[in-house]
Enzyme design. Structure first.
Site, PDB file in Angstrom:
ATOM      1  N   ASN A   1      33.340  20.256  25.873  1.00 33.42           N
ATOM      2  CA  ASN A   1      32.497  20.983  24.933  1.00 33.42           C
ATOM      3  C   ASN A   1      32.975  20.743  23.503  1.00 33.42           C
ATOM      4  O   ASN A   1      32.205  20.824  22.550  1.00 33.42           O
ATOM      5  CB  ASN A   1      32.514  22.480  25.240  1.00 33.42           C
ATOM      6  CG  ASN A   1      31.515  22.870  26.315  1.00 33.42           C
ATOM      7  OD1 ASN A   1      30.362  22.463  26.280  1.00 33.42           O
ATOM      8  ND2 ASN A   1      31.963  23.647  27.273  1.00 33.42           N
TER       9      ASN A   1
ATOM     10  N   HIS B   1      43.876  17.960  22.469  1.00 33.51           N
ATOM     11  CA  HIS B   1      42.753  17.361  21.744  1.00 33.51           C
ATOM     12  C   HIS B   1      43.249  16.864  20.392  1.00 33.51           C
ATOM     13  O   HIS B   1      43.913  17.604  19.656  1.00 33.51           O
ATOM     14  CB  HIS B   1      41.634  18.382  21.518  1.00 33.51           C
ATOM     15  CG  HIS B   1      41.129  19.026  22.775  1.00 33.51           C
ATOM     16  ND1 HIS B   1      40.317  18.371  23.672  1.00 33.51           N
ATOM     17  CD2 HIS B   1      41.340  20.257  23.284  1.00 33.51           C
ATOM     18  CE1 HIS B   1      40.041  19.184  24.685  1.00 33.51           C
ATOM     19  NE2 HIS B   1      40.654  20.323  24.466  1.00 33.51           N
TER      20      HIS B   1
END
Length: 268
Positions: free
Chosen positions: A189, A219
C-alpha cells in the site's frame, strides 16, 4: 469533539480504537464500528460504541470522520458511501486507488460532497517532503520494500520462492507502482501512497524483496529533483498477529485525527 467510526475491527481497527480511547488521537470519540461478522466474546469492543454488521446503522451515526481499516474490498464497497453519508474518510487500503476508475469516482464524490480523503504516512515517512518536492521538477521517485518471509505468507510471493527455505534476499517484483499495488494489496500500500503524493503510479519505480536476513518490514524511498535529493529508510516492527502490517500504521491514523483537533499541527 470529533465523532469517528471505523470500518473493520481486525488488528488495525482494534489498535486505532485503543489509541482513541487512551486520548492519544486528540479530541475524538469513537462512536461506531462496522464489522463483517459479530465479534466473538473474547474480542471486547470499546465502551459506549455501537458495533454493528448493518451498514445502514453504521452510516446513520452522524459521523464526522470514518477510518477504513478493512482492506481493498471494504474501501470499494463503502468509500463513496462514507462520503455521501457526510463523513470525511481516512484510507488505509491505499492500493485500491491504483484502479483508475475507482480513484476518479471517489475523488469526484469527495468534491461533490465537499469532503476530504486523508491518506496517512502509515508504514513510510517523508510524504510531506515528496508532496512539496513535486512543485518543482522531479527526476525520479523509487521505493524499495523488503520484508521477512513471515510477512509474505498468503501472497503471490509463495508462487515465486519457498518461504520456508529461502536464505538470500530475492526480488519478487521490479516495475511501477500501479502493478505493485495490484499484485501486493496488503503489502505494498505504501507504493500507492507514495505515487499519490508524488509523480503518479506509472512513473513511480518499485522493487519488492523477500529478505530472510531481516526481521523488520523495511521501506526505502529515493527521490531526486529540483529540490535536491532525499533518501529515507524506515524499519517497522511488524504486528505479531498480523506481520503484513505494523503498529506505526495505526499510530499514523491517530496523528491524522489529532491534527484535526489540535491548535498546533506539525509535519504537513
Amino acid at each position: 469533539m470529533l465523532r469517528a467510526g471505523i470500518i473493520g475491527f481486525g488488528t488495525l481497527g482494534r489498535s486505532i480504537s485503543e489509541l482513541i480511547a487512551s486520548g492519544q488521537a486528540g479530541k475524538v470519540k469513537l462512536q461506531a464500528i462496522l464489522v463483517r461478522t459479530p465479534l466473538n466474546p473474547t474480542n471486547t469492543p470499546p465502551v459506549h460504541c455501537t458495533v454493528t454488521t448493518e451498514e445502514k446503522v453504521f452510516f446513520n451515526q452522524n459521523l464526522d470522520i470514518i477510518i477504513e481499516a478493512a482492506g481493498h474490498h471494504a474501501l470499494q464497497l463503502y468509500g463513496e458511501k462514507s462520503l455521501t453519508s457526510g463523513s470525511n474518510l481516512v484510507i488505509l487500503s491505499v492500493g485500491a486507488l491504483a484502479n483508475i476508475d475507482f480513484y476518479e469516482s471517489l475523488m469526484k464524490t469527495a468534491t461533490i460532497q465537499n469532503k476530504q480523503l486523508f491518506i496517512p504516512s502509515a508504514a513510510i515517512a517523508g510524504l510531506d517532503r515528496i508532496a512539496a518536492g513535486i512543485l518543482g521538477e522531479i527526476d525520479e521517485i523509487k521505493l524499495i520494500t523488503r520484508k521477512p518471509p513471515k510477512s509474505w505468507y498468503g501472497t503471490i510471493a509463495e508462487e515465486k520462492v519457498n518461504l520456508e527455505t529461502i536464505q538470500e534476499p530475492y526480488c519478487i517484483f521490479d516495475g511501477n507502482a500501479r502493478h505493485a499495488a495490484k499484485l501486493f494489496p496488503e503489502n505494498v500500500n505504501v507504493s500507492a501512497a507514495l505515487s499519490l503524493a508524488g509523480i503518479g503510479f506509472e512513473d513511480t519505480k518499485v522493487q519488492v524483496y523477500v529478505d530472510p536476513t531481516i526481521n523488520k518490514n523495511t521501506h526505502t524511498i529515493i527521490a531526486k529533483g529540483y529540490f535536491g535529493q532525499v533518501e529515507i529508510s524506515v524499519q517497522n516492527n511488524p504486528y505479531t498477529q498480523n506481520p503484513k502490517s505494523s503498529p506505526i500504521v495505526s499510530m499514523s491514523v491517530a496523528k491524522v485525527l489529532k491534527n484535526l483537533t489540535s491548535s498546533l499541527v506539525i509535519g504537513v
